[in-house]
Design a protein around this motif. Sequence first.
Motif, PDB file in Angstrom:
ATOM      1  N   ILE A 171       0.841  -1.197   0.000  1.00  0.00           N
ATOM      2  CA  ILE A 171       0.000   0.000   0.000  1.00  0.00           C
ATOM      3  C   ILE A 171       0.878   1.250   0.000  1.00  0.00           C
ATOM      4  CG2 ILE A 171      -1.760   1.271   1.274  1.00  0.00           C
ATOM      5  CD1 ILE A 171      -2.525  -1.539   2.432  1.00  0.00           C
ATOM      6  N   MET A 172       0.584   2.116  -0.972  1.00  0.00           N
ATOM      7  CA  MET A 172       1.356   3.349  -1.072  1.00  0.00           C
ATOM      8  C   MET A 172       0.418   4.538  -0.983  1.00  0.00           C
ATOM      9  SD  MET A 172       3.848   1.319  -2.667  1.00  0.00           S
ATOM     10  CE  MET A 172       2.703   0.801  -3.851  1.00  0.00           C
ATOM     11  N   ARG A 173       0.946   5.675  -0.568  1.00  0.00           N
ATOM     12  CA  ARG A 173       0.081   6.850  -0.434  1.00  0.00           C
ATOM     13  C   ARG A 173      -0.471   7.263  -1.796  1.00  0.00           C
ATOM     14  NH1 ARG A 173       1.641  11.985   1.131  1.00  0.00           N
ATOM     15  NH2 ARG A 173       3.767  11.257   1.272  1.00  0.00           N
ATOM     16  N   SER A 174       0.379   7.285  -2.801  1.00  0.00           N
ATOM     17  CA  SER A 174      -0.115   7.571  -4.142  1.00  0.00           C
ATOM     18  C   SER A 174       0.853   6.996  -5.152  1.00  0.00           C
ATOM     19  CB  SER A 174      -0.282   9.077  -4.363  1.00  0.00           C
ATOM     20  OG  SER A 174       0.959   9.617  -4.730  1.00  0.00           O
ATOM     21  N   LYS A 175       0.485   7.131  -6.402  1.00  0.00           N
ATOM     22  CA  LYS A 175       1.317   6.564  -7.462  1.00  0.00           C
ATOM     23  C   LYS A 175       2.644   7.314  -7.573  1.00  0.00           C
ATOM     24  CE  LYS A 175       0.680   4.696 -12.048  1.00  0.00           C
ATOM     25  NZ  LYS A 175      -0.072   4.682 -13.280  1.00  0.00           N
TER      26      LYS A 175
END
Lengths: 356, 87
Positions: free
Chosen positions: B64-68
């Motif tokens: 899981i990442m905050r955004s791309k």
Amino acid sequence: MKKNFYILRNGKLIRKGNTIYFIYEKSEEKVFSAEIDGEEMEVETEDISDKQEYEKRVLPIEQISSLFIYGRVSLTSGVISFLSKNNIPVHFFGYYGNYESTLMPKEMLLSGEMHIKQAMHYISQDKRVFIAKRFVEGSAQNILRNLEYYQREGKDLQEEISYITNASFSIENCKDVSQLLALEGAIRSKYYSSFNKILKSFEFDERTRQPPENPLNAMISFGNSLLYATVIKQIYHTQLDQTISFLHEPSERRFSLALDISEIFKPLLVDRIIFKLVNKDIIGEDHFVKELNSCLLNNKGKEIFLREYDEKLQTTIKHRDLGRNVSYERLIYLECLKLCKHFLGIKDYKPFVIWW
Amino acid sequence: MYAIIVYDVGVERVSKICSFLRCFLSWVQNSVFEGELTESQLMRIKEGIKEIIDKNNDSVRIYIMRSKDVFKMELIGIEKADTGPFI
């Protein structure tokens, strides 16, 4: 964040494994059907999604915000009901890139109170003119922002700017909607006449529609119909009635409120995209098809425009009042909410004006 | 948030989990899905996966990442699937 999907190919949408598949023939390029009244495709009952001669694309149902269909696509009632259950509107566009219709899920945000209030604002002449004035004002202000930007870039637009500034002062003096419409038309035609100074290439003589006669008109028409569909979707997510409009006359079989609201956003979205595409040489003469008396974007041109448009909608800016990042698409939604507040008498409507 | 989901599950459950994830994310490679998600979608994915897999033998990893924008992806070879919004 959900995405808009744009289908440019011919093919069919099927429901499989609780999501949507788009099936198209392998050999086919991204083409727009040459037939205007597409022939009926043969109904295939067997499962063609695994066959070799077909290419498939899985559209994750949870990611779709809305579908824009430019190709000839067949849908079954199963897909339609599945899309409706997931509240996904499907916009259909014709061969000329013109807006044709929207397949809407059933109205989910119903509000009798809002409906009555909105209608009351239409019936009362004073109240209607007040809102109509705001739309014209918003449109004029945003046009001025565009012109001022190019003025700073060194283009001589002083005449247009002072004309439109003067015109926007006389908005308040208009007594009825027909005067406002005339004023709005005058502002627009002055604005369009400045296009020749702003743009590096392409000649613009006058606005022609149905069909557009030159590349610029083709782009304006294409962009406006896209914006129109986008606004319809945002209105759908509020309790507003699509058919009761203020600046434009509400007519049958049309979602005329979207015409009013898109007036404000045309300079921000459509016009700026056109300026960028032309001045940066992204789009050129070879992206258009010229036929007798008409000029249209071709496949490549449409794709370039759609790409730019999609990117633009997702661009975010820091909202001054909300204090957080908001996408351009969201701005349209916020505009609808402002109208709701106005109808309910919570806060007077002030049109959106570019502040950056 | 942006999520990458990779799974290694028994043969008989591979297609089940694949078609389940197709509802939420885009397929990028065999046993790999990725895409933008909301908090609630992630919760529904987790619950769904729990129901499909055999907890003693299968393994599913969710990155899981905050955004791309917070990571860089490099690709060697071909792009297996087109995930853009233009079809």
